[in-house]
Write an enzyme that holds these catalytic residues in place. Structure first.
Site, mmCIF file in Angstrom:
data_model
loop_
_atom_site.group_PDB
_atom_site.id
_atom_site.type_symbol
_atom_site.label_atom_id
_atom_site.label_comp_id
_atom_site.label_asym_id
_atom_site.label_seq_id
_atom_site.Cartn_x
_atom_site.Cartn_y
_atom_site.Cartn_z
ATOM 1 N N GLU A 196 0.846 -1.251 -0.101
ATOM 2 C CA GLU A 196 -0.038 0.042 -0.115
ATOM 3 C C GLU A 196 1.111 1.322 0.189
ATOM 4 O O GLU A 196 2.127 1.226 0.412
ATOM 5 C CB GLU A 196 -0.973 -0.077 1.268
ATOM 6 C CG GLU A 196 -1.681 1.066 1.516
ATOM 7 C CD GLU A 196 -2.895 0.984 0.573
ATOM 8 O OE1 GLU A 196 -2.570 1.373 -0.815
ATOM 9 O OE2 GLU A 196 -4.111 1.267 0.807
ATOM 10 N N ASP A 197 0.376 2.427 -0.722
ATOM 11 C CA ASP A 197 1.286 3.541 -0.682
ATOM 12 C C ASP A 197 1.128 4.284 0.633
ATOM 13 O O ASP A 197 1.876 4.570 1.501
ATOM 14 C CB ASP A 197 0.996 4.317 -1.944
ATOM 15 C CG ASP A 197 -0.402 4.768 -2.072
ATOM 16 O OD1 ASP A 197 -1.437 3.952 -1.541
ATOM 17 O OD2 ASP A 197 -1.040 5.609 -2.619
ATOM 18 N N ASP A 236 -4.226 5.743 5.833
ATOM 19 C CA ASP A 236 -4.874 7.148 6.250
ATOM 20 C C ASP A 236 -5.722 6.662 7.321
ATOM 21 O O ASP A 236 -5.295 6.489 8.360
ATOM 22 C CB ASP A 236 -5.179 7.742 4.962
ATOM 23 C CG ASP A 236 -5.670 9.301 5.273
ATOM 24 O OD1 ASP A 236 -5.789 9.547 6.449
ATOM 25 O OD2 ASP A 236 -5.474 10.026 4.372
ATOM 26 N N PHE A 273 -1.207 16.728 3.551
ATOM 27 C CA PHE A 273 -1.530 16.311 2.257
ATOM 28 C C PHE A 273 -0.465 15.959 1.400
ATOM 29 O O PHE A 273 0.111 16.996 1.130
ATOM 30 C CB PHE A 273 -2.759 16.933 1.403
ATOM 31 C CG PHE A 273 -3.405 16.143 0.459
ATOM 32 C CD1 PHE A 273 -3.155 16.285 -0.889
ATOM 33 C CD2 PHE A 273 -4.560 15.341 0.794
ATOM 34 C CE1 PHE A 273 -3.959 15.564 -1.890
ATOM 35 C CE2 PHE A 273 -5.402 14.635 -0.156
ATOM 36 C CZ PHE A 273 -5.091 14.628 -1.362
ATOM 37 N N ARG A 322 1.373 12.095 -9.452
ATOM 38 C CA ARG A 322 1.938 10.734 -9.392
ATOM 39 C C ARG A 322 3.121 10.288 -9.846
ATOM 40 O O ARG A 322 3.960 9.608 -9.098
ATOM 41 C CB ARG A 322 0.955 9.664 -9.816
ATOM 42 C CG ARG A 322 -0.423 9.540 -9.274
ATOM 43 C CD ARG A 322 -1.065 8.292 -9.856
ATOM 44 N NE ARG A 322 -2.609 8.350 -9.951
ATOM 45 C CZ ARG A 322 -3.341 8.054 -8.644
ATOM 46 N NH1 ARG A 322 -2.670 7.081 -7.605
ATOM 47 N NH2 ARG A 322 -4.781 7.956 -8.614
HETATM 48 C C1 PRP Z 1 -5.563 6.129 -1.424
HETATM 49 C C2 PRP Z 1 -4.230 5.289 -1.082
HETATM 50 C C3 PRP Z 1 -4.533 4.270 -0.190
HETATM 51 C C4 PRP Z 1 -6.076 4.910 0.528
HETATM 52 C C5 PRP Z 1 -5.708 5.336 1.938
HETATM 53 O O1 PRP Z 1 -6.251 5.476 -2.565
HETATM 54 O O2 PRP Z 1 -3.670 4.931 -2.394
HETATM 55 O O3 PRP Z 1 -4.939 3.119 -0.965
HETATM 56 O O4 PRP Z 1 -6.373 5.904 -0.305
HETATM 57 O O5 PRP Z 1 -6.754 5.596 2.617
HETATM 58 P P1 PRP Z 1 -7.656 4.959 3.758
HETATM 59 O O6 PRP Z 1 -6.486 4.519 4.624
HETATM 60 O O7 PRP Z 1 -8.114 6.130 4.340
HETATM 61 O O8 PRP Z 1 -8.343 4.190 3.494
HETATM 62 P P2 PRP Z 1 -7.180 6.032 -3.375
HETATM 63 O O9 PRP Z 1 -8.603 5.350 -3.055
HETATM 64 O O10 PRP Z 1 -7.162 7.466 -3.580
HETATM 65 O O11 PRP Z 1 -6.881 5.412 -4.977
HETATM 66 P P3 PRP Z 1 -5.788 5.506 -5.724
HETATM 67 O O12 PRP Z 1 -4.595 4.625 -5.158
HETATM 68 O O13 PRP Z 1 -5.966 4.983 -7.009
HETATM 69 O O14 PRP Z 1 -4.994 6.735 -5.724
#
Ligand code: PRP
Length: 181
Positions: free
Chosen positions: A101-102, A105, A154, A167
């Site tokens: 996971e990146d 949050d 952010f 990105r």
């Molecule tokens: C973002 C990020 C994580 C997630 C974290 O994904 O890449 O997967 O939100 O947030 P959380 O812990 O509050 O759930 P996003 O749904 O924006 O999709 P993306 O990876 O395509 O940018």
């Protein structure tokens, strides 16, 4: 909000990210030393750069797969609704799985994905997140390996977007709106 001009200040350099990934890959290599093939699962889209760099540092037999779960629209707040937009190509029953996971949050995305993958009975299921923003957590969860803990800012870059931009930045940056105090 998304049309507003903003600037990006560097928070974590490309060099610091590379050094941290090298160290994490060594730890993961020890954890999975006995695996015959580790399934490394990248959560799209944000993890695509992290997983690419991580697997190249792993001295293990790996299979790469992707899963797309979305919890955000184009804004900054979590909708709390996690949808699976793309599922894995391979079955994971009885296999060693590492979810990449990146950023964690609120934790909703990762906890939803883990629940789903656990139900498929992998042998060992672990998680790695490049970034952890504990101040925003709403679900009690922590990745098994974390690259960097960051404050409640952010962030963009190294795979992470703001309204589908930034990105491709090679570093992690902090979004700042100049008109704000
Ligand atoms: C973002 C990020 C994580 C997630 C974290 O994904 O890449 O997967 O939100 O947030 P959380 O812990 O509050 O759930 P996003 O749904 O924006 O999709 P993306 O990876 O395509 O940018």
């Amino acid at each position: 909000m998304t049309g507003t001009a903003y600037v990006v200040d560097e928070l974590i350099s490309a060099k610091a990210i590379a050094a941290r990934i090298e160290a994490l890959a060594r730890e993961i290599g020890q954890e999975y030393a006995d695996t015959n093939k580790l399934v490394v699962v990248g959560l799209l889209r944000g993890s695509f750069i992290f997983i690419a760099d991580l697997v190249r540092e792993l001295d293990l037999p790996v299979e790469v797969d992707f899963l797309e779960a979305s919890s955000y629209g184009d804004g900054m707040e979590s909708s709390r609704e996690v949808r699976i937009l793309k599922d894995l190509r391979s079955p994971i029953e009885g296999r060693d799985v590492l979810v990449v996971e990146d950023i964690v949050d609120t934790g909703f995305t990762l906890s939803h994905v883990l629940r789903l993958l656990k139900s498929r009975a992998p042998r060992k299921l672990r998680t790695i997140a490049l970034l952890d923003k504990p101040a925003r957590r709403e679900v009690d969860l922590k990745a098994d390996w974390t690259g960097f803990e960051i404050p409640d800012e952010f962030v963009v870059g190294y795979g992470i977007d703001y309204a589908q931009r930034n990105r491709n930045l090679p570093f992690i940056g902090k979004v700042r709106f100049p008109e704000e105090a």
